[in-house]
Write a protein that holds these residues in place. Sequence first.
Motif, PDB file in Angstrom:
ATOM      1  N   THR A   1       1.078  -1.366  -0.074  1.00 33.99           N
ATOM      2  CA  THR A   1       0.168  -0.215  -0.138  1.00 33.99           C
ATOM      3  C   THR A   1       0.753   1.312  -0.118  1.00 33.99           C
ATOM      4  N   ILE A   2       0.809   2.071  -1.329  1.00 34.05           N
ATOM      5  CA  ILE A   2       1.408   3.250  -1.283  1.00 34.05           C
ATOM      6  C   ILE A   2       0.698   4.302  -1.002  1.00 34.05           C
ATOM      7  N   LEU A   3       1.030   4.861   0.426  1.00 34.19           N
ATOM      8  CA  LEU A   3      -0.043   6.022   0.999  1.00 34.19           C
ATOM      9  C   LEU A   3       0.839   7.424   0.755  1.00 34.19           C
ATOM     10  N   GLU A   4       0.453   8.312   0.112  1.00 35.76           N
ATOM     11  CA  GLU A   4       1.211   9.459  -0.039  1.00 35.76           C
ATOM     12  C   GLU A   4       0.548  10.683   0.665  1.00 35.76           C
ATOM     13  N   ASP A   5       1.174  11.887   1.089  1.00 34.48           N
ATOM     14  CA  ASP A   5       0.340  13.114   1.581  1.00 34.48           C
ATOM     15  C   ASP A   5       0.670  14.375   0.731  1.00 34.48           C
ATOM     16  N   ALA A   6       0.616  14.365  -0.394  1.00 32.74           N
ATOM     17  CA  ALA A   6       0.946  15.599  -1.183  1.00 32.74           C
ATOM     18  C   ALA A   6      -0.149  16.578  -0.737  1.00 32.74           C
TER      19      ALA A   6
END
Lengths: 470, 470
Positions: free
Chosen positions: B337-342
């Motif tokens: 799971t690749i979770l980002e926060d742009a």
Amino acid sequence: MLTNELKQKLIEIVGVENYEDTKATRLVYSYDATPNYQAMPDAVISPRNTKEVSEIVKLCNQHQIPIVPRGSGSNLCGGTCPIEGGLVLLFRHMNQLLEIDEENLTVTVQPGVITLDMIKAVEEKGLFYPPDPSSMKISTIGGNINENSGGLRGLKYGVTRDYVIALEIVLANGDIIRTGGKLAKDVAGYDLTRLFVGSEGTLGVITEAKLKLIPIPETKKVMLALYQDIEAAARTVSKIIANKIIPATMEFLDQPTLKVVEDFAQIGLPTNVKAVLLIEQDGAPEVVENDIERIADICTAENAVSVQVAKSPEEAEALTTARRSALSALARLKPTTILEDATVPRSEIANMVNGINKIAEKYQLDICTFGHAGDGNLHPTCPTDARNHEEMERVEEAFAEIFALAIELGGTITGEHGVGVMKAPYLEWKLGREGIAAMQAIKSSLDPTNIMNPGKMFAKESRKRVVVAR
Amino acid sequence: MLTNELKQKLIEIVGVENYEDTKATRLVYSYDATPNYQAMPDAVISPRNTKEVSEIVKLCNQHQIPIVPRGSGSNLCGGTCPIEGGLVLLFRHMNQLLEIDEENLTVTVQPGVITLDMIKAVEEKGLFYPPDPSSMKISTIGGNINENSGGLRGLKYGVTRDYVIALEIVLANGDIIRTGGKLAKDVAGYDLTRLFVGSEGTLGVITEAKLKLIPIPETKKVMLALYQDIEAAARTVSKIIANKIIPATMEFLDQPTLKVVEDFAQIGLPTNVKAVLLIEQDGAPEVVENDIERIADICTAENAVSVQVAKSPEEAEALTTARRSALSALARLKPTTILEDATVPRSEIANMVNGINKIAEKYQLDICTFGHAGDGNLHPTCPTDARNHEEMERVEEAFAEIFALAIELGGTITGEHGVGVMKAPYLEWKLGREGIAAMQAIKSSLDPTNIMNPGKMFAKESRKRVVVAR
């Protein structure tokens, strides 16, 4: 040294009308609002934009010419006194309010904008910029950022640092960087934004800022609680907070301050009591009503001899304005006014006020104390005369003891005025040698040639309130 | 290299039971919550107090052994992956809540305290620590400080940085410094406190912290607004703020996220709508009532198909808890799971959500988007499989485009997760080369031998989501 060749290059950058080195101009910028510090700059320069700032800085970096960025010079730490000469850099062409963004609740400003002008402009849009240094009528927002200015509303709303969300900065090598953004959250790298806030012009030149705004509180109320017992007033402050009420302001004035403020403002302040608390609460009407009632009850329980709520916004405004005029009022008493801002945890205010009074007695000085009791930020103030060297020695020693007491009580040597040249000799008391070494390492890393406001923050020697001539 | 001699010296400092270098232990600490980063440390060490930390650091500084301070390793930037080996430093003995000061509204903690334990302890006294990273059940406060963690309440209450008022820090040379105090105002020198918050362990080891608390809001209400149009939901967010209402939280979940969260939490979330906003307001009852009513009106005016206010605190809690479980829920879909926060200015949320969807389509990926809409901090999340190299390439490219879009919209590459090793290749996009150079100068000034969490924040190369083995 500012050679003729360098002078010509600087004039090429900013235009001849923006470079001044007459003795009269240099004299005007040889001091700021801080008593007893004076030194002549080599010239005064007024760049028109960031690019010009960058070019000036590059040139100064090459030739090791000090740069002292200056707003209105209203600081009280000698922060803009050009003690090592060089250029005083003014922002009189960089004084525009660039944008009010009502969707993101931000305002974008150049450093030369007058604080109160900006506050009024955002209030017209129903927005609120809480930091309100007493100097806000004349101070610039650039100065506020460099000094991390506080004000009366620090307790509830925080200080300048809490509202700066983005900066454009010219570094000592001339590089232009942009930190932050219109962002509530940003963790891309070190927090340069907050590092530069309060860095007193020693790390770079701030050329633009974005500030966070909040919705303006719907309503506010102001009250005065009168005391015949200073400790009871101080205890009330702690009690209110411990009861989980955070007023917008909670100001303390002792009797000597009250007397001069009333004499100055003539608004019918009581002068026959030992101390007053000036308390303001803002917010939704129900909340303000409820809080003011609870605060009044606490004041009464803590032996206030009288509790009065201002009957109209005008009366409230008059009270707050009178408080803001305390320094001006005190300044009329004697030729020199030494105003300090030793700060303690708010639970220690009673101890601090008592300690200050004992120290005043010991050194046979008149020290009036007022300040932002809610955040422990007191302003013990000594009306004196710089020409009376014997008395100045006593003033010096008394304030040294006051700073030591603040540290002993878990406090700091400066809550909102900054270190500048004035507090530099005391900084080690707060930070230790190791703390200062860490800060100096940062300073050297960003300004290896030491051109950015040199001689500030870090003391070269233990010389204190002594006139510096060049 | 950790020689046998050094190992003996480290054991002398902490005791044999607090030094571990079995392969099993090293493996456990070779990764954190971030997918696809792994590297073996040489050993794992658990000092018992600040003095031991200082001795360890001094030794490591002499011998250039990397130190990776680690809380629970719940960060999502590879921040505690020991990519250059060395020591992983744990705080399992430094995990005490030392003091709750009800007069000054502060809490003093050691770094190893679990965030939620601290929050519960202060709430028992009627006090409130607002930062609430979704990991708070397992994260430590030391980790939160090093990452400047955000959470659901950032919009109204700010992030971890806004609550840290004092730190004890062991610098890379072993010096122990103390910054700040129980003070609302303190301008004695550079703001080292905030410089260290979010510095990801790259500048020193934080060994103690004082945090500011506020009175706990009297009451709160939670509502759900449902949309068949993502843009309408995003527009609502801007509209609420522009109407000068600042909700405590304003969370956005798109349909794919909703579906997996409901599947995980089973609390009856609607799954037949394109997006929901989960909005919470807290404060005095009258204010909450009034705000929730006004917010509901705005939602309706912006074409929400349904607006539901939670009927009980339990229902409200269930909704918020479901939202907090989004990552766990999404993590069940696929192996990686690749979770980002742009993060973008909140006025750009509609553009950002649309942009993310277009990018997902372009690269034929499933990207679910949820996050803290109120502060523009979105979490586009891609369920994928690290073993599928072809897909991982596409994931990499898609997220690079997402970061570029965020920057283009005035945003940042990371709102609350930090740079660590994962975002390091993108940092220059946000800061420029000049900004990175300034940060590296600070890093070198405080950690000249580069022992403090080396390889983080500043990219050595452009390698991205690739497994690192040692």
